[in-house]
Design a protein around this motif. Structure first.
Motif, PDB file in Angstrom:
ATOM      1  N   MET A 164       0.847  -1.186   0.000  1.00 21.29           N
ATOM      2  CA  MET A 164       0.000   0.000   0.000  1.00 21.29           C
ATOM      3  C   MET A 164       0.885   1.238   0.000  1.00 21.29           C
ATOM      4  O   MET A 164       1.587   1.511   0.961  1.00 21.29           O
ATOM      5  CB  MET A 164      -0.907  -0.001   1.239  1.00 21.29           C
ATOM      6  N   ILE A 165       0.853   1.994  -1.091  1.00 17.57           N
ATOM      7  CA  ILE A 165       1.712   3.162  -1.243  1.00 17.57           C
ATOM      8  C   ILE A 165       0.853   4.387  -1.484  1.00 17.57           C
ATOM      9  O   ILE A 165       0.130   4.465  -2.483  1.00 17.57           O
ATOM     10  CB  ILE A 165       2.688   2.982  -2.413  1.00 17.57           C
ATOM     11  N   PRO A 166       0.889   5.380  -0.589  1.00 18.07           N
ATOM     12  CA  PRO A 166       0.124   6.612  -0.827  1.00 18.07           C
ATOM     13  C   PRO A 166       0.729   7.394  -1.982  1.00 18.07           C
ATOM     14  O   PRO A 166       1.946   7.504  -2.099  1.00 18.07           O
ATOM     15  CB  PRO A 166       0.255   7.358   0.508  1.00 18.07           C
ATOM     16  N   ILE A 167      -0.133   7.934  -2.834  1.00 17.66           N
ATOM     17  CA  ILE A 167       0.330   8.666  -4.003  1.00 17.66           C
ATOM     18  C   ILE A 167       0.067  10.166  -3.865  1.00 17.66           C
ATOM     19  O   ILE A 167       0.939  10.994  -4.099  1.00 17.66           O
ATOM     20  CB  ILE A 167      -0.336   8.137  -5.284  1.00 17.66           C
ATOM     21  N   SER A 168      -1.145  10.507  -3.469  1.00 18.50           N
ATOM     22  CA  SER A 168      -1.521  11.910  -3.305  1.00 18.50           C
ATOM     23  C   SER A 168      -2.817  11.981  -2.512  1.00 18.50           C
ATOM     24  O   SER A 168      -3.388  10.956  -2.143  1.00 18.50           O
ATOM     25  CB  SER A 168      -1.689  12.588  -4.673  1.00 18.50           C
ATOM     26  N   ASP A 169      -3.267  13.206  -2.261  1.00 18.74           N
ATOM     27  CA  ASP A 169      -4.555  13.386  -1.601  1.00 18.74           C
ATOM     28  C   ASP A 169      -5.466  14.200  -2.514  1.00 18.74           C
ATOM     29  O   ASP A 169      -5.073  14.582  -3.613  1.00 18.74           O
ATOM     30  CB  ASP A 169      -4.388  14.065  -0.238  1.00 18.74           C
ATOM     31  N   ASN A 170      -6.697  14.419  -2.065  1.00 15.66           N
ATOM     32  CA  ASN A 170      -7.659  15.129  -2.915  1.00 15.66           C
ATOM     33  C   ASN A 170      -7.907  16.564  -2.462  1.00 15.66           C
ATOM     34  O   ASN A 170      -8.901  17.171  -2.823  1.00 15.66           O
ATOM     35  CB  ASN A 170      -8.991  14.365  -2.954  1.00 15.66           C
ATOM     36  N   ILE A 171      -6.972  17.113  -1.667  1.00 13.63           N
ATOM     37  CA  ILE A 171      -7.101  18.487  -1.196  1.00 13.63           C
ATOM     38  C   ILE A 171      -6.036  19.354  -1.870  1.00 13.63           C
ATOM     39  O   ILE A 171      -4.853  19.230  -1.557  1.00 13.63           O
ATOM     40  CB  ILE A 171      -6.932  18.581   0.339  1.00 13.63           C
ATOM     41  N   PRO A 172      -6.440  20.222  -2.789  1.00 11.40           N
ATOM     42  CA  PRO A 172      -5.449  21.099  -3.433  1.00 11.40           C
ATOM     43  C   PRO A 172      -5.009  22.199  -2.478  1.00 11.40           C
ATOM     44  O   PRO A 172      -5.773  22.665  -1.642  1.00 11.40           O
ATOM     45  CB  PRO A 172      -6.217  21.680  -4.623  1.00 11.40           C
ATOM     46  N   SER A 173      -3.770  22.609  -2.599  1.00 13.04           N
ATOM     47  CA  SER A 173      -3.273  23.716  -1.778  1.00 13.04           C
ATOM     48  C   SER A 173      -3.443  25.020  -2.547  1.00 13.04           C
ATOM     49  O   SER A 173      -3.347  25.053  -3.769  1.00 13.04           O
ATOM     50  CB  SER A 173      -1.799  23.507  -1.410  1.00 13.04           C
ATOM     51  N   ARG A 174      -3.691  26.096  -1.813  1.00 17.83           N
ATOM     52  CA  ARG A 174      -3.934  27.392  -2.448  1.00 17.83           C
ATOM     53  C   ARG A 174      -2.649  28.148  -2.745  1.00 17.83           C
ATOM     54  O   ARG A 174      -2.612  28.979  -3.641  1.00 17.83           O
ATOM     55  CB  ARG A 174      -4.813  28.235  -1.532  1.00 17.83           C
ATOM     56  N   HIS A 175      -1.634  27.898  -1.945  1.00 17.88           N
ATOM     57  CA  HIS A 175      -0.387  28.639  -2.101  1.00 17.88           C
ATOM     58  C   HIS A 175       0.768  27.667  -2.290  1.00 17.88           C
ATOM     59  O   HIS A 175       0.691  26.520  -1.861  1.00 17.88           O
ATOM     60  CB  HIS A 175      -0.129  29.522  -0.866  1.00 17.88           C
ATOM     61  N   PHE A 176       1.811  28.161  -2.921  1.00 18.05           N
ATOM     62  CA  PHE A 176       2.987  27.321  -3.100  1.00 18.05           C
ATOM     63  C   PHE A 176       3.617  27.039  -1.737  1.00 18.05           C
ATOM     64  O   PHE A 176       3.974  27.989  -1.013  1.00 18.05           O
ATOM     65  CB  PHE A 176       4.011  27.996  -4.011  1.00 18.05           C
ATOM     66  N   PRO A 177       3.765  25.773  -1.344  1.00 14.45           N
ATOM     67  CA  PRO A 177       4.287  25.421  -0.009  1.00 14.45           C
ATOM     68  C   PRO A 177       5.808  25.533   0.047  1.00 14.45           C
ATOM     69  O   PRO A 177       6.527  24.531   0.041  1.00 14.45           O
ATOM     70  CB  PRO A 177       3.817  23.977   0.166  1.00 14.45           C
ATOM     71  N   ILE A 178       6.314  26.745   0.156  1.00 14.40           N
ATOM     72  CA  ILE A 178       7.740  27.000   0.073  1.00 14.40           C
ATOM     73  C   ILE A 178       8.530  26.278   1.168  1.00 14.40           C
ATOM     74  O   ILE A 178       9.598  25.709   0.911  1.00 14.40           O
ATOM     75  CB  ILE A 178       8.027  28.527   0.118  1.00 14.40           C
ATOM     76  N   ILE A 179       8.000  26.276   2.389  1.00 13.79           N
ATOM     77  CA  ILE A 179       8.716  25.620   3.485  1.00 13.79           C
ATOM     78  C   ILE A 179       8.705  24.111   3.301  1.00 13.79           C
ATOM     79  O   ILE A 179       9.727  23.441   3.504  1.00 13.79           O
ATOM     80  CB  ILE A 179       8.096  25.999   4.848  1.00 13.79           C
ATOM     81  N   ASN A 180       7.578  23.578   2.901  1.00  8.57           N
ATOM     82  CA  ASN A 180       7.486  22.127   2.715  1.00  8.57           C
ATOM     83  C   ASN A 180       8.466  21.643   1.655  1.00  8.57           C
ATOM     84  O   ASN A 180       9.172  20.648   1.838  1.00  8.57           O
ATOM     85  CB  ASN A 180       6.059  21.736   2.337  1.00  8.57           C
ATOM     86  N   TRP A 181       8.521  22.363   0.538  1.00 10.95           N
ATOM     87  CA  TRP A 181       9.445  21.973  -0.519  1.00 10.95           C
ATOM     88  C   TRP A 181      10.899  22.191  -0.102  1.00 10.95           C
ATOM     89  O   TRP A 181      11.787  21.428  -0.486  1.00 10.95           O
ATOM     90  CB  TRP A 181       9.145  22.750  -1.804  1.00 10.95           C
ATOM     91  N   THR A 182      11.136  23.210   0.700  1.00 18.08           N
ATOM     92  CA  THR A 182      12.494  23.452   1.202  1.00 18.08           C
ATOM     93  C   THR A 182      12.933  22.313   2.113  1.00 18.08           C
ATOM     94  O   THR A 182      14.083  21.845   2.026  1.00 18.08           O
ATOM     95  CB  THR A 182      12.569  24.785   1.974  1.00 18.08           C
ATOM     96  N   LEU A 183      12.039  21.860   2.976  1.00 18.27           N
ATOM     97  CA  LEU A 183      12.346  20.736   3.863  1.00 18.27           C
ATOM     98  C   LEU A 183      12.648  19.472   3.061  1.00 18.27           C
ATOM     99  O   LEU A 183      13.602  18.739   3.353  1.00 18.27           O
ATOM    100  CB  LEU A 183      11.183  20.484   4.824  1.00 18.27           C
ATOM    101  N   ILE A 184      11.835  19.226   2.049  1.00 10.78           N
ATOM    102  CA  ILE A 184      12.055  18.050   1.198  1.00 10.78           C
ATOM    103  C   ILE A 184      13.408  18.149   0.502  1.00 10.78           C
ATOM    104  O   ILE A 184      14.179  17.176   0.466  1.00 10.78           O
ATOM    105  CB  ILE A 184      10.915  17.908   0.167  1.00 10.78           C
ATOM    106  N   ALA A 185      13.697  19.312  -0.056  1.00  6.22           N
ATOM    107  CA  ALA A 185      14.969  19.509  -0.767  1.00  6.22           C
ATOM    108  C   ALA A 185      16.160  19.327   0.162  1.00  6.22           C
ATOM    109  O   ALA A 185      17.148  18.650  -0.191  1.00  6.22           O
ATOM    110  CB  ALA A 185      14.996  20.892  -1.401  1.00  6.22           C
ATOM    111  N   LEU A 186      16.106  19.900   1.350  1.00  9.14           N
ATOM    112  CA  LEU A 186      17.212  19.779   2.302  1.00  9.14           C
ATOM    113  C   LEU A 186      17.439  18.326   2.699  1.00  9.14           C
ATOM    114  O   LEU A 186      18.588  17.864   2.785  1.00  9.14           O
ATOM    115  CB  LEU A 186      16.930  20.628   3.548  1.00  9.14           C
ATOM    116  N   ASN A 187      16.366  17.613   2.953  1.00 10.76           N
ATOM    117  CA  ASN A 187      16.498  16.206   3.315  1.00 10.76           C
ATOM    118  C   ASN A 187      17.157  15.394   2.211  1.00 10.76           C
ATOM    119  O   ASN A 187      18.027  14.553   2.473  1.00 10.76           O
ATOM    120  CB  ASN A 187      15.116  15.618   3.643  1.00 10.76           C
ATOM    121  N   ILE A 188      16.752  15.647   0.983  1.00  9.51           N
ATOM    122  CA  ILE A 188      17.311  14.907  -0.150  1.00  9.51           C
ATOM    123  C   ILE A 188      18.782  15.263  -0.363  1.00  9.51           C
ATOM    124  O   ILE A 188      19.630  14.387  -0.582  1.00  9.51           O
ATOM    125  CB  ILE A 188      16.491  15.183  -1.423  1.00  9.51           C
ATOM    126  N   ILE A 189      19.100  16.555  -0.290  1.00 11.17           N
ATOM    127  CA  ILE A 189      20.487  16.998  -0.475  1.00 11.17           C
ATOM    128  C   ILE A 189      21.396  16.388   0.584  1.00 11.17           C
ATOM    129  O   ILE A 189      22.483  15.871   0.284  1.00 11.17           O
ATOM    130  CB  ILE A 189      20.570  18.533  -0.441  1.00 11.17           C
TER     131      ILE A 189
END
Length: 231
Positions: free
Chosen positions: A1-26
């Motif tokens: 069972m692998i989650p792919i996405s949810d059905n709630i769109p975000s209104r604004h670009f999630p800058i902090i969330n993407w920054t956290l993801i990028a830092l973790n990957i780097i």
């Protein structure tokens, strides 16, 4: 069972969330590049309960936060970043970027402290963003109780996509973590199966407790949710 996405769109670009993801990957790829020295790197910047308690200082406090950006392998970082990608953007949308970052760090701190408290003699480094992400998941389910998670079920190599209520998905996940944590206590194992389950539980509970204090106001929350769930 692998989650792919949810059905709630975000209104604004999630800058902090993407920054956290990028830092973790780097940082993950940087750790891989160290080769044999990666183990030393993880011991230096991971949370080691015994060292934290017995050599308590500013450096040990800092490992609570540095450990959130370290991961133990491909499966570890993939599952964490996937969950953060799915749930984090909507929580940031509701809290705002700065409050979301504070919330993320606080739930991660609570997760680490519970793990330290329950495993005071452990000399095994604890790493990963799982505790903070658990807090994000708790906030998500409280904010969007009727949301659904699009999940991949591979059956005989055939992919099936099913919409699962987020409440069910998260509930099953939390129960699994809780009882796995109990098993780790019974078996006297700091991280049963290599996973710090109590850190997940601690982060989740902290997220549920902290969310009401982090919300900007209830009226905005009601208006936002009604647009998706007009009942």
């Amino acid at each position: 069972m692998i989650p792919i996405s949810d059905n709630i769109p975000s209104r604004h670009f999630p800058i902090i969330n993407w920054t956290l993801i990028a830092l973790n990957i780097i940082i993950f790829f940087f750790t891989l590049s160290l080769g044999r020295d990666a183990e030393i790197f993880v011991k230096l910047f991971g949370v080691i309960p015994y060292r934290f308690i017995n050599d308590f200082d500013i450096y040990e406090i800092s490992t609570i936060y540095t450990s959130m950006f370290l991961h133990g392998g491909w499966a570890h970082i993939f599952s964490n970043m996937l969950a953060l990608y799915i749930f984090g953007d909507n929580v940031e949308d509701r809290l705002g970027s700065f409050r979301y970052l504070v919330f993320y760090l606080l739930t991660g701190t609570a997760a680490a402290l519970l793990h330290i408290y329950l495993n005071q003699d452990s000399v095994v480094p604890t790493v990963g963003a799982s505790g903070a992400i658990s807090g994000v998941m708790a906030a998500y389910i409280l904010l969007y109780p009727r949301a659904k998670v699009i999940t991949l079920f591979p059956i005989l190599f055939i992919p099936f996509f099913i919409d699962i209520p987020a409440l069910v998905y998260t509930g099953v996940w939390f129960i699994t973590q809780f009882f796995s944590g109990l098993l780790s206590i019974v078996s006297n194992t700091a991280a049963f199966g290599g996973v710090a389950y109590w850190a997940h539980v601690g982060g989740f509970v902290a997220g549920a407790v902290l969310l009401p204090f982090m919300l900007r106001n209830r009226r905005k929350r009601r208006t936002y949710i009604d647009e998706f769930y007009p009942w």
